[in-house]
Design a protein around this motif. Structure first.
Motif, short mmCIF file in Angstrom:
data_model
loop_
_atom_site.label_atom_id
_atom_site.label_comp_id
_atom_site.label_asym_id
_atom_site.label_seq_id
_atom_site.Cartn_x
_atom_site.Cartn_y
_atom_site.Cartn_z
N TRP A 281 0.82 -1.20 0.00
CA TRP A 281 0.00 0.00 0.00
C TRP A 281 0.86 1.26 0.00
O TRP A 281 0.52 2.26 -0.65
N THR A 282 1.95 1.25 0.74
CA THR A 282 2.92 2.34 0.74
C THR A 282 4.31 1.71 0.76
O THR A 282 4.44 0.48 0.86
N ASP A 283 5.35 2.53 0.72
CA ASP A 283 6.70 1.98 0.81
C ASP A 283 6.93 1.28 2.14
O ASP A 283 7.77 0.39 2.25
N ALA A 284 6.15 1.65 3.15
CA ALA A 284 6.36 1.09 4.49
C ALA A 284 5.37 -0.01 4.85
O ALA A 284 5.68 -0.89 5.65
N TYR A 285 4.17 0.00 4.26
CA TYR A 285 3.09 -0.87 4.71
C TYR A 285 2.65 -1.83 3.60
O TYR A 285 2.38 -1.39 2.47
N ARG A 286 2.57 -3.11 3.94
CA ARG A 286 2.08 -4.11 2.99
C ARG A 286 1.23 -5.12 3.72
O ARG A 286 1.34 -5.32 4.94
N THR A 287 0.35 -5.78 2.97
CA THR A 287 -0.52 -6.80 3.53
C THR A 287 -0.54 -8.03 2.63
O THR A 287 -0.18 -7.98 1.45
N ARG A 288 -0.99 -9.13 3.23
CA ARG A 288 -1.21 -10.37 2.46
C ARG A 288 -2.48 -11.02 2.98
O ARG A 288 -2.62 -11.28 4.17
N LEU A 289 -3.39 -11.30 2.07
CA LEU A 289 -4.63 -11.98 2.38
C LEU A 289 -4.59 -13.35 1.70
O LEU A 289 -4.37 -13.43 0.49
N GLN A 290 -4.80 -14.41 2.48
CA GLN A 290 -4.62 -15.76 1.94
C GLN A 290 -5.73 -16.68 2.44
O GLN A 290 -6.11 -16.65 3.62
N VAL A 291 -6.23 -17.50 1.53
CA VAL A 291 -7.19 -18.55 1.85
C VAL A 291 -6.63 -19.86 1.32
O VAL A 291 -6.25 -19.94 0.13
N THR A 292 -6.54 -20.88 2.17
CA THR A 292 -5.95 -22.15 1.74
C THR A 292 -6.84 -23.30 2.19
O THR A 292 -7.64 -23.20 3.12
N ASP A 293 -6.68 -24.43 1.48
CA ASP A 293 -7.47 -25.62 1.78
C ASP A 293 -6.62 -26.85 1.51
O ASP A 293 -5.91 -26.92 0.50
N ALA A 294 -6.68 -27.82 2.43
CA ALA A 294 -5.95 -29.08 2.26
C ALA A 294 -6.89 -30.24 2.59
O ALA A 294 -7.62 -30.19 3.58
N ASP A 295 -6.84 -31.26 1.74
CA ASP A 295 -7.67 -32.45 1.94
C ASP A 295 -6.76 -33.67 1.88
O ASP A 295 -6.12 -33.92 0.85
N SER A 296 -6.68 -34.40 2.98
CA SER A 296 -5.81 -35.57 3.09
C SER A 296 -6.67 -36.79 3.39
O SER A 296 -7.33 -36.85 4.44
N ARG A 297 -6.65 -37.77 2.49
CA ARG A 297 -7.47 -38.98 2.66
C ARG A 297 -6.55 -40.20 2.67
O ARG A 297 -5.64 -40.32 1.87
N TYR A 298 -6.84 -41.11 3.60
CA TYR A 298 -6.06 -42.35 3.73
C TYR A 298 -7.01 -43.52 3.89
O TYR A 298 -7.94 -43.47 4.70
N GLU A 299 -6.78 -44.56 3.09
CA GLU A 299 -7.63 -45.75 3.11
C GLU A 299 -6.76 -46.99 3.02
O GLU A 299 -5.70 -46.97 2.38
N THR A 300 -7.17 -48.07 3.64
CA THR A 300 -6.48 -49.36 3.51
C THR A 300 -7.44 -50.39 2.95
O THR A 300 -8.66 -50.32 3.17
N THR A 301 -6.89 -51.34 2.21
CA THR A 301 -7.66 -52.43 1.63
C THR A 301 -6.79 -53.67 1.55
O THR A 301 -5.58 -53.54 1.35
N PRO A 302 -7.32 -54.89 1.72
CA PRO A 302 -8.73 -55.23 1.96
C PRO A 302 -9.19 -54.97 3.38
O PRO A 302 -10.37 -54.99 3.66
N SER A 303 -8.26 -54.76 4.31
CA SER A 303 -8.65 -54.36 5.66
C SER A 303 -9.26 -52.97 5.57
O SER A 303 -8.60 -52.02 5.13
N ALA A 304 -10.51 -52.83 5.95
CA ALA A 304 -11.26 -51.61 5.68
C ALA A 304 -11.00 -50.54 6.73
O ALA A 304 -11.33 -50.71 7.90
N TYR A 305 -10.39 -49.44 6.30
CA TYR A 305 -10.17 -48.28 7.17
C TYR A 305 -10.11 -47.04 6.29
O TYR A 305 -9.47 -47.04 5.23
N ILE A 306 -10.80 -45.98 6.69
CA ILE A 306 -10.80 -44.72 5.95
C ILE A 306 -10.73 -43.57 6.93
O ILE A 306 -11.46 -43.54 7.93
N THR A 307 -9.85 -42.61 6.67
CA THR A 307 -9.82 -41.38 7.45
C THR A 307 -9.59 -40.21 6.51
O THR A 307 -8.81 -40.31 5.55
N ASN A 308 -10.27 -39.11 6.75
CA ASN A 308 -10.19 -37.94 5.88
C ASN A 308 -10.10 -36.68 6.72
O ASN A 308 -10.97 -36.41 7.56
N THR A 309 -9.03 -35.91 6.52
CA THR A 309 -8.83 -34.64 7.23
C THR A 309 -8.92 -33.49 6.24
O THR A 309 -8.28 -33.52 5.18
N ARG A 310 -9.70 -32.50 6.60
CA ARG A 310 -9.75 -31.28 5.78
C ARG A 310 -9.41 -30.09 6.65
O ARG A 310 -9.97 -29.92 7.74
#
Length: 615
Positions: A281-310
């Motif tokens: 905005w000026t030589d002295a002042y600056r800003t940063r606006l950020q929006v982020t998203d992460a989706d981590s999914r883990y599954e096992t087979t044939p042993s059935a297990y599912i977990t999902n983190t967002r």
């Protein structure tokens, strides 16, 4: 007490590091001191101005390493150890200064990556092929980043486009039927290069090896397949405003053994994305606006297990500079959601959020550097948590600089630890207090340094036996019943003799359970790295060694994992104007060792690759 690292006398190794490989606690592969880093304070700063303990890994270093995963690259840095249940693609842990894997905050292009089930990033999910740069901050940073950063912060960055057009294609083949193929293009275009872009795609697969060569386990080969892609797009609206978007995706299918005949498989899916607007905005002042998203999914087979983190994050960062002073203020909101649809007795679907205010002050005035940070996080489940840090650096001469710091940090319990069938809703955050001091000397191509630290953790969450849990939890539960201390000393650095670049690090540490006095599982008291690079007749050739003392596979210190020394060799040369050949052999002596009990490691591994990249 054992006084060696895999047969090498500790005194000899220490002497070698002190003389032939002068230590430097700030960098990994001799980056220039004018280089800019962002991890220490979330603000771009010259490396020479930092009072934090930071390492940097660039793309050239990653390619020379021949590593399959991010964890393998990190294992070559000071202060870091890893463990893995078998080969690439299987469950991996990263111990930063001996701290639990969940005590490291991990970001990809500013996007927080974590699991609300296991706790901490699932390192096997992160595709190394898409990573262009790594910054590692050793030491607590909760006053800047909030929950999780008890041991430190690791930031991974994809490539950013630069003026012109830079395409590349690479293929490679290796031991265990390993095959890799990748393609990328980056550049900048438009008037004054207002639009920059970087796109990449990669596929890797391996037939693998038998990761559990013991009775009762499937004797098949346990391989993996990984397909990943990334995109990073930037638009310079004008001289003072920039918009940027990032995307990263990886699908991983890896085999593991937990039965005699079944083809057990891990199915991983990782998606990250972010949008940011940086404004001066000026030589002295600056800003940063950020929006982020992460989706981590883990599954096992044939042993059935599912977990999902967002995880979704909103960040509004403010910076104001005047003379030698830098003031920062940030508002941040983090939203976590965990879904385990197959959880028993009922499916698990829980959410929480944290709102935070973080303030910072930095001073860089001649010989003196000061960094102060304070942060308050308000959690929707357990209430407020305040953290702070103070660091000071004094340059006695242009060559000598001393630093000292103190910090507090915390990690909020995961949603699984609180609300699963083993959960305890009243769990409190794990919290820590850290103090450290460092001394660094730099002159021309030589540098030497030392960092000593002590990090104590209270309310450590552990899994307790049924006898310590309520009657309804007859299979065990999570409790705040433990204390730990991560104390140690790190030497690391680099030196050049003629055309030979030398580097080395030595870690002497004592990660222990304060209640029992026992060594924490899968962490050695001593580990070290050594390396050398040179150029001979058009070839870039090098060698590196990884050395580790013995470890215990369990917290009771009854199952011992032996120490080891691994020697790796690599060479590259330009075979035509736009083609480069890379050859590598890891574990040259074919050392048989374990990072986790009953799990095998790859043995001697060869790799040969060709990359086309126009000059």
């Amino acid at each position: 007490m054992q006084r060696s690292i895999s047969g090498l006398p500790l005194a000899v190794l220490s002497l070698a590091l002190a003389s032939a490989f002068p230590a430097h606690a700030q960098t990994a592969a001799t980056p220039q001191l004018g280089e800019t880093v962002v991890t220490a304070t979330r603000v771009a700063q010259p490396l020479a101005d930092l009072v934090a303990d930071v390492s940097i890994v660039d793309r050239d270093t990653i390619e020379r390493s021949g590593a399959v995963g991010v964890a393998d690259v990190l294992a070559r840095l000071p202060g870091i150890e890893i463990s893995r249940n078998g080969g690439p693609g299987n469950a991996s842990s990263v111990f930063l200064r001996g701290a639990e894997s969940r005590f490291t905050a991990v970001y990809i292009d500013g996007v927080r990556v974590d699991s609300q089930s296991t706790g901490g990033a699932q390192w096997e999910q992160i595709p190394l092929a898409q990573i262009d740069r790594i910054e590692v901050l050793r030491g607590p940073a909760a006053a800047v980043y909030g929950s999780d950063a008890i041991g430190g912060v690791i930031q991974l960055f994809t490539k950013r486009g630069e003026p012109g057009v830079a395409p590349s294609v690479g293929v490679g083949f290796g031991t265990h039927g390993t095959r890799r193929a990748e393609a990328a293009i980056s550049g900048a275009t438009g008037t004054d290069n207002v639009f920059d872009y970087a796109l990449g795609i990669a596929h890797e697969e391996s037939k693998g090896f038998n990761i559990r060569p013991i009775a009762g386990q499937n004797p098949d080969r346990d391989g993996y397949r990984s397909t990943s892609a990334n995109a990073r797009l930037g638009f310079q609206v004008n001289r003072r405003h920039r918009l940027e978007g990032t995307l990263l995706a990886n699908d991983l299918n890896s085999q593991y053994d937990s039965s005699l005949r079944a083809d057990d498989r891990n199915l991983h899916r990782l998606r990250t994305g972010g949008l940011s607007w940086a404004a001066q905005w000026t030589d002295a002042y600056r800003t940063r606006l950020q929006v982020t998203d992460a989706d981590s999914r883990y599954e096992t087979t044939p042993s059935a297990y599912i977990t999902n983190t967002r995880l979704r994050n909103y960040l509004f960062q403010n910076e104001y500079r005047t003379g030698p002073h830098l003031f920062t203020a940030a508002l941040e909101r983090r939203e976590d959601r965990l879904r385990n649809p197959l959880e028993r007795p009922v499916a698990l679907d829980r959410e929480r959020h944290q709102n935070a205010l973080a303030l910072g002050y930095g001073l860089n005035a001649g010989r003196h550097t000061l960094q102060l940070n304070a942060r308050h996080d308000d959690d929707s489940e357990f209430g407020g948590k305040s953290t702070g840090s103070a660091a000071y650096g004094f340059a006695a001469t242009p060559q000598w600089r001393a630093t000292a710091s103190a910090a507090t940090a915390f990690r909020a319990p995961t949603l699984y630890q609180r609300f699963s069938q083993y959960g305890t809703a009243s769990l409190a955050p794990e919290s820590s207090r850290n103090v450290e001091a460092g001394l660094r000397w730099t002159q021309g191509p030589s540098s030497a340094g030392v960092v000593v630290y002590r990090n104590r953790v209270e309310n450590l969450i552990t899994f307790a036996s049924a006898s310590q849990c309520p009657p309804a939890q007859n299979q065990g539960c999570y409790r705040n019943v433990a204390r730990a201390e991560y104390a140690g000393l790190t030497l690391s650095g680099s030196h050049r003799v003629g055309d030979v670049a030398l580097r080395g690090s030595l870690d002497l540490q004592d990660p222990k359970d304060l209640d029992t006095g026992r060594q924490l599982a899968r962490r050695a008291r001593r580990h070290a790295t050594l390396g050398a690079d040179t150029r001979v007749g058009g070839w870039n050739i090098g060698a590196d060694a990884q050395l580790s003392g013995y470890r215990w596979d369990d917290g009771a210190n009854t199952r011992r994992l032996g120490g080891y020394t691994l020697l790796n060799l690599y060479a590259s040369t330009r075979i035509a104007r736009d083609f480069t050949l890379l050859a590598r052999v890891d574990n040259l002596a074919d050392k048989q060792y374990e990072l986790a009990r009953t799990y095998a490691t790859p043995g001697r591994v060869f790799y040969l690759g060709v990359k086309w990249q126009p000059l």
